[in-house]
Write a protein that holds these residues in place. Sequence first.
Motif, PDB file in Angstrom:
ATOM      1  N   TYR A 179       0.801  -1.224   0.000  1.00 52.25           N
ATOM      2  CA  TYR A 179       0.000   0.000   0.000  1.00 52.25           C
ATOM      3  C   TYR A 179       0.837   1.279   0.000  1.00 52.25           C
ATOM      4  O   TYR A 179       0.331   2.347  -0.356  1.00 52.25           O
ATOM      5  CB  TYR A 179      -0.936   0.025   1.214  1.00 52.25           C
ATOM      6  CG  TYR A 179      -2.055  -0.983   1.120  1.00 52.25           C
ATOM      7  CD1 TYR A 179      -3.098  -0.813   0.219  1.00 52.25           C
ATOM      8  CD2 TYR A 179      -2.060  -2.115   1.928  1.00 52.25           C
ATOM      9  CE1 TYR A 179      -4.122  -1.743   0.118  1.00 52.25           C
ATOM     10  CE2 TYR A 179      -3.077  -3.044   1.841  1.00 52.25           C
ATOM     11  CZ  TYR A 179      -4.110  -2.858   0.933  1.00 52.25           C
ATOM     12  OH  TYR A 179      -5.110  -3.784   0.838  1.00 52.25           O
TER      13      TYR A 179
ATOM     14  N   LYS B 239      -1.679   1.203  -5.451  1.00 53.31           N
ATOM     15  CA  LYS B 239      -2.671   0.405  -4.715  1.00 53.31           C
ATOM     16  C   LYS B 239      -3.186   1.171  -3.507  1.00 53.31           C
ATOM     17  O   LYS B 239      -4.391   1.223  -3.246  1.00 53.31           O
ATOM     18  CB  LYS B 239      -2.044  -0.920  -4.286  1.00 53.31           C
ATOM     19  CG  LYS B 239      -2.950  -1.831  -3.479  1.00 53.31           C
ATOM     20  CD  LYS B 239      -2.210  -3.113  -3.095  1.00 53.31           C
ATOM     21  CE  LYS B 239      -3.063  -4.030  -2.226  1.00 53.31           C
ATOM     22  NZ  LYS B 239      -2.321  -5.261  -1.831  1.00 53.31           N
TER      23      LYS B 239
ATOM     24  N   LYS C 284      -5.463   4.275  -4.410  1.00 56.20           N
ATOM     25  CA  LYS C 284      -6.856   3.954  -4.744  1.00 56.20           C
ATOM     26  C   LYS C 284      -7.707   3.842  -3.488  1.00 56.20           C
ATOM     27  O   LYS C 284      -8.814   4.384  -3.421  1.00 56.20           O
ATOM     28  CB  LYS C 284      -6.916   2.644  -5.548  1.00 56.20           C
ATOM     29  CG  LYS C 284      -8.323   2.245  -5.982  1.00 56.20           C
ATOM     30  CD  LYS C 284      -8.295   1.009  -6.848  1.00 56.20           C
ATOM     31  CE  LYS C 284      -7.757   1.304  -8.228  1.00 56.20           C
ATOM     32  NZ  LYS C 284      -8.672   2.202  -9.009  1.00 56.20           N
TER      33      LYS C 284
END
Length: 238
Positions: free
Chosen positions: A55, A69, A72
């Motif tokens: 992340y 990632k 988002k």
Amino acid sequence: MANKELSENIEEYLEVLYKYGNKETYVSTTTISKRLEIAPGSVTQMLKKLEELGYINYIPYKGANLSDKGFKVAQKITRKHRILEKFLTDVLNVKPENVHIQACDMEHSLSDEAERAMCHILEHPDICPDEKPIPPCDFDFNSCEDCVNEEKDIEEIGVRKSNLISIADLYLNEKAEVSFIRGDSYILKKLMSLGIAIGTPVKLNNASEDKSSLNISVNGSDVEISGNIANNVFVSVL
């Protein structure tokens, strides 16, 4: 539905990184510690965990920023928070001093269906009560008009694969392609008159310090647009 795979704690970390960093700016452990009121040692351990999960990007003694990632997830939870603030203020008339904390409590459990319904009721808001920009939804639509006219259930609507940012968030000379336009048919027509539509290649040439005015290249031609318009045109960086 709201993302049940991630804990509220993880979402809070990603939200702070979204608010205070970008792809070139790392947020320090100290800043995260102060914003979340968590001990620096605990923050460091969580950042290591989030990097392992893909992340964030983490550099010891420098800090962290979001991976694609993580971006988002963070953009989605930030959107829900700011939509909730707008709804609590404009529809429920909650006292201003209570709005932020109530939105914090509700954002993690707000379903995608409820978020979409709130957006429709509020007529596609672009800023929250604190005048911070509301990020775009991640539904696979080209415009808000498409979303309003779509009768499929939320489970049948796809989500975008790429992350979007507004034209106002582009770096100078960064090239992108228009992927989503927020607003009603009036906004769509106004943008079309400027040569801006879905799929249009754009590049940020210059911007005022407060980004109230921007100069962009649209299909090779220079166009002046206001910050209000730029904040409602979302692009995929090329």
